[in-house]
Design a protein around this motif. Structure first.
Motif, mmCIF file in Angstrom:
data_model
loop_
_atom_site.group_PDB
_atom_site.id
_atom_site.type_symbol
_atom_site.label_atom_id
_atom_site.label_comp_id
_atom_site.label_asym_id
_atom_site.label_seq_id
_atom_site.Cartn_x
_atom_site.Cartn_y
_atom_site.Cartn_z
ATOM 1 N N GLN A 1 0.938 -1.286 0.055
ATOM 2 C CA GLN A 1 -0.060 0.059 -0.175
ATOM 3 C C GLN A 1 0.947 1.314 0.063
ATOM 4 O O GLN A 1 1.956 1.353 0.664
ATOM 5 N N MET A 2 0.405 2.505 -0.680
ATOM 6 C CA MET A 2 1.086 3.527 -0.951
ATOM 7 C C MET A 2 0.766 4.445 0.258
ATOM 8 O O MET A 2 -0.528 4.566 0.711
ATOM 9 N N THR A 3 1.579 4.882 1.071
ATOM 10 C CA THR A 3 1.364 5.682 2.318
ATOM 11 C C THR A 3 2.850 6.755 2.121
ATOM 12 O O THR A 3 3.728 6.520 1.702
ATOM 13 N N ILE A 4 2.199 7.882 2.872
ATOM 14 C CA ILE A 4 2.959 8.898 3.070
ATOM 15 C C ILE A 4 4.233 8.584 4.080
ATOM 16 O O ILE A 4 3.700 8.346 5.353
ATOM 17 N N PRO A 5 5.360 8.833 3.954
ATOM 18 C CA PRO A 5 6.262 8.592 4.842
ATOM 19 C C PRO A 5 6.251 9.453 5.874
ATOM 20 O O PRO A 5 5.986 10.548 6.120
ATOM 21 N N LYS A 6 6.467 8.943 7.152
ATOM 22 C CA LYS A 6 6.228 9.313 8.443
ATOM 23 C C LYS A 6 7.730 10.235 8.934
ATOM 24 O O LYS A 6 8.375 9.921 9.862
#
Length: 539
Positions: free
Chosen positions: A329-334
């Protein structure tokens, strides 16, 4: 689809009939089989997939239809195993050798063909196309007796019957025999100028092979061979180990005791001994793994078929392939920052666009050059350039890292003299100079260089380009907080036609008309003006 999941690329599938008809015509293709052939591209790091055995096994393990095989290294009792003794004479010719035995193997026509085909593919791949790094020899163990000796002798002292030949030849005659051979002639240069040729004998003086050229006919293997002695000689011991591991793991499946390999002892000239093969010890990717400790750690066993695993990131890559890239899944890096281009690179890109709009053509030249290019041709001494030298240059053209972009552009103009005049080139790239204050002893600087080549010097054009660049950099033409140029002298420039550029309180470069001697040394015939500045102070 399965091939894509395991990181293979299936290019196409073709009928044998179609292949023959395309190459030889429909008349020749009559009666040909309608069997479908699949063409698959294998990643360069997966040597274990170069044969049908490894490919099928890898797909079966990936689909979890079979368990990952456990390879067993069988060490014979003292005095019963095979030994390969390396003598001192081989050190300057082919210093390394590894060996193993496939005991009680059962070949069929298909298995035998696959066995020979894998050797050829390894020779073309990891061994390099001309067997420069590793050469593979396979022998019928029942026709010879150990211990074996890997030595080097004068060509006139070596005499045996080469593979598939009807009579004996000396080593010199063998070289002449294969000088016109479409396959073997490519390997002759590896040893033909050596005073001694490498050769492997058994205890009775029977020649096994003369690596990397040809095996002896006496030890030729066939479908009926039951015990195979495998030796890999070369100049790279790591590659030799990998090649041996791949061959024995792929075909030990057909031994009486599947996936078992009989070890061979190799004795080096210094008396040290090594037992080969060495590496016999994420499941879907042929990596045996299990959770350990409190569940936060995974222990991975690397089989000998996976010589490409050299770092933890290789295991993470295989885990991603097994999981499926499309399933991630594509997620925004924290993170607390947003990725952005480096200011110096951003300035470089903006300048490139505007310089091209000004009518100059961008060139991209080599970062390495000869000492002559940056010193003699520019009228300087090499010690004054602070050049970083290459310890083992492969050619005289790449002896040092460039300290200026000017020679590269002048050589580009020399190679394009037939193009319509004027020639207006520029380049924005890094130069390298020695700096003892850095941890690596050298420092990179981003330079901009432009050259104008025509029937007239065109100093005003280069000067105008400098003004345009400073305008883009928002540096006004004044001494207080802008830029100025002052007359100076430079070994590469014509006397009285050179100026030094000052900006931000420091000297950033020079511009002027090149000296006729410089132009002549770069094989040019017309006047030339040049500009070179360091753009890092403007970031």
């Amino acid at each position: 689809m399965l091939c894509f999941k395991i990181d293979l690329i299936r290019q196409n599938h073709l009928l044998i009939y179609y292949i023959i008809s395309k190459e030889k015509g429909e008349e020749k293709a009559k009666g040909a089989s309608d069997t479908v052939l699949y063409k698959i591209d294998v990643p360069a790091n997966r040597y274990d997939l170069l044969c049908l055995e490894g490919l099928v096994r890898g797909l079966q393990v990936f689909k979890e239809r079979i368990n990952l095989p456990t390879y067993e290294k069988i060490i014979p009792a003292q005095g019963e195993g095979q030994r390969l003794i390396i003598t001192e004479e081989t050190v300057r010719v082919r210093p390394h050798a590894v060996a193993a035995v496939l005991r009680n193997i059962t070949f069929t026509k298909e298995r035998y063909d696959s066995f020979i085909d894998l050797q050829e593919k390894l020779h073309q791949n990891i061994c390099r196309f001309v067997r420069a790094l590793v050469a593979i020899g396979t022998h019928d163990l029942d026709t010879i007796s150990g211990p074996f000796t890997f030595t080097a002798k004068a060509p006139s002292e070596i005499k045996f019957k080469p593979l598939n030949q009807s009579q004996e030849y000396t080593a010199s005659q063998i070289m002449d025999l294969y000088r016109t051979d479409s396959h073997l002639r490519h390997y002759l240069h590896l040893i033909e100028n050596k005073p001694l040729y490498p050769v492997i004998y058994d205890s009775n003086g029977v020649v096994l092979s003369m690596p990397p050229i040809i095996n002896g006919d006496h030890t030729k293997i066939s479908v009926n061979t039951r015990n195979v002695f495998i030796e890999c000689t070369g100049t790279d011991i790591t590659k030799a180990k990998i090649v041996l591991d791949i061959i024995v793991t792929m075909f030990s499946e057909y031994c009486e005791k599947p996936f078992s390999v009989e070890a061979t002892e190799v004795v080096y000239p210094n008396g040290k001994t090594h037992i080969y093969p060495v590496s016999i010890l994420l499941t879907r990717m042929c990596l045996k793994s299990h959770v350990i400790g409190n569940g936060n750690n995974i222990e991975i066993e690397i089989p000998p078929t996976r010589a490409d695993i050299i770092h933890a990131c290789d295991i993470v890559e295989d885990a991603a392939i097994a999981y499926g890239y499309n399933n991630i899944q594509m997620t925004i890096p924290k993170t607390y920052t947003i990725a952005n281009q480096l200011p110096l690179n951003k300035l470089t890109e903006l300048l490139r666009l505007d310089l091209a709009a000004a009518g100059f053509t961008e060139a991209l030249t080599f970062a390495l050059c000869s000492q002559e290019d940056i010193a003699d041709k520019l009228g300087m001494d090499i010690s004054a350039t602070k050049a970083v030298r290459i310890a083992n240059p492969k050619t005289a053209e790449f002896q040092v890292a460039r300290t200026t972009l000017l020679p590269g552009l002048l050589k580009t103009i020399a190679a394009n003299r037939k193009m319509p005049l004027p020639l207006k080139l520029f380049e924005i790239s890094d130069i390298v100079v020695k700096d003892p204050n850095t941890d690596v002893g050298a420092r990179n600087y981003r330079h901009f260089c432009a050259v104008y080549y025509n029937k007239s010097p065109g100093f005003e054009i280069i000067h105008g380009l400098l003004d345009r660049v400073m305008q883009l950099l928002e540096v006004p033409p004044n001494e207080e907080n802008g830029y100025t140029i002052k007359a100076t002298e430079g070994s590469a420039f014509f006397p009285g036609r050179c100026a030094e550029i000052f900006a931000k309180g420091q000297s950033v470069g020079k511009l002027g008309v090149l000296h006729p001697d410089v132009i002549t040394k770069f094989e040019l015939t017309m006047p030339c003006s040049a500009l070179e500045i360091n753009i890092q102070p403007f970031v």
